[in-house]
Design an enzyme around this catalytic site. Structure first.
Site, PDB file in Angstrom:
ATOM      1  CG  HIS A 261      -0.538   2.945   2.179  1.00 56.41           C
ATOM      2  ND1 HIS A 261      -0.827   3.527   3.292  1.00 56.41           N
ATOM      3  CD2 HIS A 261      -0.354   1.513   2.916  1.00 56.41           C
ATOM      4  CE1 HIS A 261      -0.714   3.264   4.471  1.00 56.41           C
ATOM      5  NE2 HIS A 261      -0.678   1.931   4.118  1.00 56.41           N
ATOM      6  CD  GLU A 262       0.203  -1.677   1.168  1.00 57.16           C
ATOM      7  OE1 GLU A 262       1.209  -1.977   1.506  1.00 57.16           O
ATOM      8  OE2 GLU A 262      -0.924  -1.511   1.601  1.00 57.16           O
ATOM      9  CG  HIS A 265       3.846  -0.248   4.334  1.00 56.47           C
ATOM     10  ND1 HIS A 265       4.326  -0.002   5.440  1.00 56.47           N
ATOM     11  CD2 HIS A 265       2.807  -0.110   4.195  1.00 56.47           C
ATOM     12  CE1 HIS A 265       3.127   0.444   6.246  1.00 56.47           C
ATOM     13  NE2 HIS A 265       2.137   0.306   5.414  1.00 56.47           N
ATOM     14  CD  GLU A 291       0.762   1.277   8.483  1.00 57.69           C
ATOM     15  OE1 GLU A 291       0.599   1.861   7.617  1.00 57.69           O
ATOM     16  OE2 GLU A 291       0.569   0.010   8.161  1.00 57.69           O
TER      17      GLU A 291
END
Lengths: 492, 492
Positions: A261-262, A265, A291
């Site tokens: 997830h990170e 980003h 997101e």
């Protein structure tokens, strides 16, 4: 003497330098700050935030922007930067440096109150500081202005032009379809994911996380990963992007999908146009699109069968005692288990949206003033009972689970849902762009995102990026199709 | 409306906040910055340095200081802060914000050139950036002003009132006495320290370093230690003091005494009056006194017999394979071996001063302009031959060994010698303050330093602190006595 574009560059670079310095102080606060260092760190952050705001809202800068906007010597590209900066300037002017300082201080205080509340597993120490933030946020909404709902002004901070009404409509359509899909799944035999909750040592999990980030092409010469209480991504320029993760030795899922997830980003931040440092076109489009990047890598890639068919041996090498006897298909099923649960960040892709809808309901009322901080725990538990049909046993597993409110991030949560929906729509185009689409190599995904998302910086809105990249506006059917296809595989 | 002391506090706190933010960016640069992050970090640092300087040299602040100085409503303590701030203000006014920005940029560039030169073990890539710094330092000296030697202006940055002539005289007296002691020692059988160069794993050395810092009462709730290429201490307030160390797996000495050295700096920073954040009386006295603290803990404590009689079991527990067969007395002798060597930071307490004298000679000529950067390697090697009677085999072991010049720290080196001399003089008083003085418990040492050194902040000069704490001015005989006593034990 007429103003020049290079004066603009010099000025906005200085503002960026101070903002990014503030971001480093925040990063340090969540990674390496010794416990007693909090007090003065809060003050240092408040000073930097106030200084950056003062500099940015200086009238001379306003004159420079207005004068350049009417100049005929600028390229279209340059003019776009000036336009967006002027929009930011006019918006920032609505808040005084003193208000910005106050907000920074209250947020810092509130963050530590939240940490304390988490430690005690009790909402009460957080109640007053949170109400103080809410009060400031209500003032902020009034200062920024809105046409129908004060909450619009705050959502607008994260995704320009998106309104409460728009999200209401979206969730009204999505909710029944999601619930029917979740109910349908509940009628099938449940998959086993218990092996993901065995003991996985911190050291090995750490190394595995780094390896996975390398496989999705996160550049460790232009970034790093550290440990923090709550995973996040921050960036001080495209060449210095910082991720954090957390490791639970009794849960492998937590670390792996927080890294992905990170990492999503992080890839976005590393992929922004680096020659546009400090300029609008060097910034991300919106938090919804940010997101969409995290959720795309976490879910569309990171919970897909073909990604894990290729990368499963990595996990088997680190933890042979568990995974040598489990097939990659069973692993794929386990990581896609659908079941209502208490924690948003650990939720499956379907119930995830229900967690967001609950927060959205609460925030609307908090910003309207019809709900007070003291009433959050009861209302939270009631909504979890209603939408997810589960009882919340305590505040840590309930209304204290997210850091966002302590950071003053009201209006943020909906962007996770929007991001997931955008992600499915982008992913649909990416999948169709090659005949034998397979996630063994994620390079084509990154390349597509680089040209269709990252390269635009902030020159387009979320909706404009979506139309340009996929040919149409946000359409929830792509997510529903994606979900049907995936969960048919998982639950036959 | 007359100015108030609280306006002064508010203003100077803001300046401190920005300076400490800059210090955090520098700390991060040397600990965690990813390689590609250098470029924009340099720019961010330059902006913060320029911003702090602009704020501090603002005319309004000057008026505030002048007005408060003539006010009758201040306490003596408050007046002292105003006096020192006014001195700093008048000094800072001599440099423009543009000069400060330029210096920050050139230093950053030069630091990376030095890193490159170190990697290539070749002075050449560092030559031009270094000459650029020297040119700026010469301008700085002229701007700041001096009565006899331009170098005085730079020394004054680190120890107010100290002059080239004073250090010349000191070194002229010290040098022959040192050399005769070193020669005398050379006639005795040499001690064996070869066991300190065995393999010592990184992990265990790291833990040992932390343990030693705890034993000298460094507060890890108000500070931390990390790894960097070059050990240093920095502080963002008394509650957040950061040390760094480096670990060589084939040399235990390097890490242990770097920890104790930086630990000494750290104890000073943690011990400054914390209610005086950002104020002169919350700052350290001078770099000489700072170095007296590092050298006192590194040497007077950290190379003493009684400290190691108490703490030797710690080292034996970490590395029993080496130390179970070596007595604490032999260990004590090994860590005090006197022998001319190439690297300053690894030098014994006697030859150490010769390393400093060489740098002092070079800096005087560089700042006078009679020596150019390009001629440093040859001159360096010549001086090492003359004073230490050793040949310098390459630049890494010679003129590239210290980071200071790349940081623009001209005038700094002499403070190491002054610090060592002050340390011996302070230590003499501490030793005499109890009948059965023993370093098994270092708490009495810390308590003495707290009340006699730390508590004064910057309200006294080095000389004034020395007189107040020991009853007399700096007197090199204390160091010579200390050395005679110690080396009689080591070499019989």
């Amino acid at each position: 003497m007429p103003y020049t574009y290079s004066q603009y560059l010099k000025y906005i670079n200085k503002v960026a330098d101070i903002k990014f310095a503030s971001a480093l102080l925040q990063w340090d606060q969540e990674t390496y700050l010794p416990p007693k260092g909090n007090y003065f760190r809060a003050q240092q952050l408040a000073t930097l935030d106030e200084t950056a705001h003062s500099l940015f809202t200086n009238k001379k800068f306003g004159s420079l922007l207005n004068s350049l906007l009417s100049s005929s010597s600028l390229t279209t590209h340059q003019k776009k930067n000036i336009e967006i900066s002027l929009y930011d300037y006019q918006k920032a002017k609505k808040l005084t440096p003193a208000f910005v300082r106050k907000m920074s201080e209250v947020i810092n205080h509130s963050f530590h109150a939240w940490i304390k509340a988490r430690k005690e597993n009790d909402f009460s120490p957080f109640e007053k500081p949170l109400q103080e933030i809410i009060n400031l946020k209500r003032i902020e909404a009034d200062s920024l202005g809105y046409s129908s709902h004060p909450y619009d002004a705050l959502i607008n901070n994260y995704d320009k032009g998106v309104t409460t009404e728009k999200i209401n409509n979206l969730f009204d359509t999505l909710q029944p379809k999601l619930k029917s899909l979740i109910n349908e799944i509940a009628e099938h035999p449940q998959v086993d994911n218990s092996f993901l909750k065995r003991f996985y040592s911190k050291e090995k999990q750490w190394q595995l996380g780094i390896e996975l980030l390398k496989r999705i092409h996160f550049d460790f010469d232009a970034g790093r990963q550290d440990i923090s209480e709550h995973p996040f991504t921050t960036s001080f320029n495209t060449q210095d992007v910082r991720l954090t993760t957390r490791i639970d030795e009794n849960d492998l899922e937590n670390m792996v999908w927080s890294c992905l997830h990170e990492g999503g980003h992080g890839l976005y931040e590393q992929g922004l146009p680096s020659e546009e440092y400090g300029l609008p076109q060097g910034e991300y489009c919106s938090i919804s699109i940010h997101e969409s990047q995290s959720r795309l890598w976490e879910n569309c890639v990171g919970r897909s069968l073909s990604f894990w068919q290729a990368n499963y041996p990595l996990i088997q090498n680190y933890f042979p005692e568990t995974f040598s006897n489990i097939s990659s298909l069973d692993f794929f099923k386990a990581i896609n288990k659908v079941q209502p649960s208490l924690i948003r960040t650990e939720a499956d892709e379907l119930t995830y949206h229900l967690h967001i809808m609950i927060r959205f309901e609460l925030e609307k009322d908090l910003i309207m003033g019809t709900l007070k901080a003291k009433d959050i725990p009861a209302r939270w538990n009631e909504l979890y009972k209603k939408h997810l049909r589960i009882n919340v046993p305590n505040d840590n597993l309930g209304c204290l689970q997210d850091v966002h409110w302590s950071h003053g991030s009201f209006g943020y949560f909906a962007t996770y849902s929007l991001g997931s929906l955008y992600a499915a729509q982008f992913f649909n185009v990416i999948e169709k762009s090659s005949d034998n689409f397979n996630l063994a190599d994620t390079h084509p995904v990154l390349t597509w995102l680089q040209s269709n998302i990252y390269a635009h910086g902030r020159s387009l809105t979320s909706e404009e990026i979506c139309k340009k990249a996929t040919g149409e506006s946000l359409n929830i059917n792509y997510f529903l199709e994606y979900a049907h296809k995936k969960f048919q595989m998982v639950y036959n």
